[in-house]
Design a protein around this motif. Sequence first.
Motif, PDB file in Angstrom:
ATOM      1  N   THR A   1     -19.017-146.301  52.138  1.00  0.00           N
ATOM      2  CA  THR A   1     -18.564-145.284  51.200  1.00  0.00           C
ATOM      3  C   THR A   1     -17.689-144.283  51.937  1.00  0.00           C
ATOM      4  O   THR A   1     -17.516-144.356  53.163  1.00  0.00           O
ATOM      5  CB  THR A   1     -19.763-144.548  50.581  1.00  0.00           C
ATOM      6  OG1 THR A   1     -20.432-143.802  51.615  1.00  0.00           O
ATOM      7  CG2 THR A   1     -20.748-145.536  49.966  1.00  0.00           C
ATOM      8  N   SER A   2     -17.174-143.311  51.207  1.00  0.00           N
ATOM      9  CA  SER A   2     -16.372-142.277  51.838  1.00  0.00           C
ATOM     10  C   SER A   2     -17.221-141.443  52.793  1.00  0.00           C
ATOM     11  O   SER A   2     -16.703-140.890  53.772  1.00  0.00           O
ATOM     12  CB  SER A   2     -15.741-141.381  50.766  1.00  0.00           C
ATOM     13  OG  SER A   2     -16.744-140.795  49.941  1.00  0.00           O
TER      14      SER A   2
ATOM     15  N   ALA B   1      -7.237-141.281  56.518  1.00  0.00           N
ATOM     16  CA  ALA B   1      -6.664-141.004  55.201  1.00  0.00           C
ATOM     17  C   ALA B   1      -5.886-142.193  54.651  1.00  0.00           C
ATOM     18  O   ALA B   1      -5.740-142.333  53.439  1.00  0.00           O
ATOM     19  CB  ALA B   1      -5.755-139.778  55.298  1.00  0.00           C
TER      20      ALA B   1
ATOM     21  N   TYR C   1     -10.297-145.983  59.247  1.00  0.00           N
ATOM     22  CA  TYR C   1     -11.204-145.195  58.411  1.00  0.00           C
ATOM     23  C   TYR C   1     -10.620-143.838  58.015  1.00  0.00           C
ATOM     24  O   TYR C   1     -11.325-143.012  57.436  1.00  0.00           O
ATOM     25  CB  TYR C   1     -12.528-144.962  59.139  1.00  0.00           C
ATOM     26  CG  TYR C   1     -13.351-146.215  59.283  1.00  0.00           C
ATOM     27  CD1 TYR C   1     -14.217-146.609  58.277  1.00  0.00           C
ATOM     28  CD2 TYR C   1     -13.236-147.020  60.416  1.00  0.00           C
ATOM     29  CE1 TYR C   1     -14.961-147.772  58.399  1.00  0.00           C
ATOM     30  CE2 TYR C   1     -13.979-148.172  60.546  1.00  0.00           C
ATOM     31  CZ  TYR C   1     -14.837-148.545  59.532  1.00  0.00           C
ATOM     32  OH  TYR C   1     -15.574-149.693  59.653  1.00  0.00           O
TER      33      TYR C   1
ATOM     34  N   ARG D   1      -9.544-146.009  49.504  1.00  0.00           N
ATOM     35  CA  ARG D   1     -10.545-145.031  49.063  1.00  0.00           C
ATOM     36  C   ARG D   1     -11.846-145.732  48.720  1.00  0.00           C
ATOM     37  O   ARG D   1     -11.857-146.837  48.162  1.00  0.00           O
ATOM     38  CB  ARG D   1     -10.029-144.289  47.828  1.00  0.00           C
ATOM     39  CG  ARG D   1      -8.753-143.506  48.068  1.00  0.00           C
ATOM     40  CD  ARG D   1      -8.971-142.375  49.058  1.00  0.00           C
ATOM     41  NE  ARG D   1      -9.946-141.424  48.528  1.00  0.00           N
ATOM     42  CZ  ARG D   1     -10.424-140.394  49.239  1.00  0.00           C
ATOM     43  NH1 ARG D   1     -10.031-140.226  50.488  1.00  0.00           N
ATOM     44  NH2 ARG D   1     -11.284-139.559  48.698  1.00  0.00           N
ATOM     45  N   ARG D   2     -12.975-145.092  49.053  1.00  0.00           N
ATOM     46  CA  ARG D   2     -14.274-145.640  48.727  1.00  0.00           C
ATOM     47  C   ARG D   2     -15.002-144.648  47.819  1.00  0.00           C
ATOM     48  O   ARG D   2     -14.668-143.466  47.785  1.00  0.00           O
ATOM     49  CB  ARG D   2     -15.113-145.885  50.003  1.00  0.00           C
ATOM     50  CG  ARG D   2     -14.461-146.812  51.013  1.00  0.00           C
ATOM     51  CD  ARG D   2     -15.230-146.750  52.311  1.00  0.00           C
ATOM     52  NE  ARG D   2     -14.556-147.481  53.384  1.00  0.00           N
ATOM     53  CZ  ARG D   2     -14.851-148.708  53.753  1.00  0.00           C
ATOM     54  NH1 ARG D   2     -15.812-149.368  53.117  1.00  0.00           N
ATOM     55  NH2 ARG D   2     -14.210-149.305  54.718  1.00  0.00           N
ATOM     56  N   GLN D   3     -16.013-145.128  47.169  1.00  0.00           N
ATOM     57  CA  GLN D   3     -16.816-144.258  46.320  1.00  0.00           C
ATOM     58  C   GLN D   3     -17.788-143.467  47.189  1.00  0.00           C
ATOM     59  O   GLN D   3     -18.326-143.992  48.167  1.00  0.00           O
ATOM     60  CB  GLN D   3     -17.601-145.092  45.305  1.00  0.00           C
ATOM     61  CG  GLN D   3     -16.711-145.819  44.320  1.00  0.00           C
ATOM     62  CD  GLN D   3     -15.870-144.844  43.508  1.00  0.00           C
ATOM     63  OE1 GLN D   3     -16.361-143.791  43.066  1.00  0.00           O
ATOM     64  NE2 GLN D   3     -14.603-145.194  43.299  1.00  0.00           N
ATOM     65  N   PRO D   4     -18.061-142.179  46.839  1.00  0.00           N
ATOM     66  CA  PRO D   4     -19.039-141.410  47.591  1.00  0.00           C
ATOM     67  C   PRO D   4     -20.402-142.088  47.571  1.00  0.00           C
ATOM     68  O   PRO D   4     -20.802-142.641  46.539  1.00  0.00           O
ATOM     69  CB  PRO D   4     -19.068-140.063  46.865  1.00  0.00           C
ATOM     70  CG  PRO D   4     -17.770-140.002  46.108  1.00  0.00           C
ATOM     71  CD  PRO D   4     -17.435-141.401  45.759  1.00  0.00           C
TER      72      PRO D   4
ATOM     73  N   ASP E   1     -17.129-143.289  55.950  1.00  0.00           N
ATOM     74  CA  ASP E   1     -15.835-143.080  56.603  1.00  0.00           C
ATOM     75  C   ASP E   1     -15.816-141.750  57.361  1.00  0.00           C
ATOM     76  O   ASP E   1     -15.317-141.663  58.489  1.00  0.00           O
ATOM     77  CB  ASP E   1     -14.712-143.087  55.562  1.00  0.00           C
ATOM     78  CG  ASP E   1     -14.499-144.466  54.958  1.00  0.00           C
ATOM     79  OD1 ASP E   1     -15.066-145.433  55.498  1.00  0.00           O
ATOM     80  OD2 ASP E   1     -13.764-144.554  53.957  1.00  0.00           O
ATOM     81  N   ALA E   2     -16.350-140.706  56.723  1.00  0.00           N
ATOM     82  CA  ALA E   2     -16.367-139.387  57.362  1.00  0.00           C
ATOM     83  C   ALA E   2     -17.228-139.410  58.618  1.00  0.00           C
ATOM     84  O   ALA E   2     -16.893-138.780  59.630  1.00  0.00           O
ATOM     85  CB  ALA E   2     -16.889-138.338  56.381  1.00  0.00           C
TER      86      ALA E   2
END
Length: 286
Positions: free
Chosen positions: A219-220, A278, A276, A282-285, A223-224
Amino acid sequence: MSSSTATPSPPRPPRLLRPGVALMRHLDMRLKLIGLALVLMVPSAIIGTMLLYGIASDWRYTAGERLGLQGIRALSTVTDHLQDLRDATHRHTADGNAAAGQARDAAAMALRGALAAVAPLAEANPGWGWERALPAVERALTADPPAAHATTFERNGRAVQAVLDVMDRIGEVSGLLLDPQAETYFLMDLTVTRLPKLAESISVLRGDASGLLARDDGTSVDDARILGLTQAIDTHLRGVQQRMRSLQLHDEEPPAEWAEAEGATLTFATAIAVIYGATAPRRQPG
């Protein structure tokens, strides 16, 4: 008219020394020489004792450093195999990869051998505190169900950190991190503290990112987290670079392999940041 000059009498010794002076005047010359020799021997004996004490202290200090370095090398091997075990376990539990399972078994066998090599050193040096880290390392050798892959990765990471803490402790009690020579101090600080932490940050990123790619369900938030790990590498890399510059200021060149290792680290961290960052899909939270 003639005058006569009176010859001045020699100065009389202090009252407290007169008995000793009178005694020396009546002693045989051989006894006087023996007494003089004894007087000269006293400071020589003191100087010799101080010299021997200094040599013995230097020997003990050097022996402690050599023993500490032996422990650091042994625990570095443990860390290497533990990191391999953590990464292979993460990939295997993420998607059941058979090759990763074989790599995990090989890493576990190598880790057991490394632990056996550390055991006699740790037993002879209880001040190292190895007994506090050993349970966490042994726990990493146990298999968890695939559903626990995230917690298993974190648990094995804590085991690696426990070993690194012991390495720091060895550096302190052995004197490796207290070297009075600037160039050797910087070298020991790199060997015991900074390079192992840099290597661990790289290993964590490699294992976490490869496991995430294998699952393909990130998910995002994931990624973070990965991007945060790249920042950790940057922080530790800057610390190593600082010490390398300190070595150069004292006319000590960095290890020959450092330039290649530095470049590979930067390339790796940059590649992960691109995947990973910008520009990644995009991934879902989570």
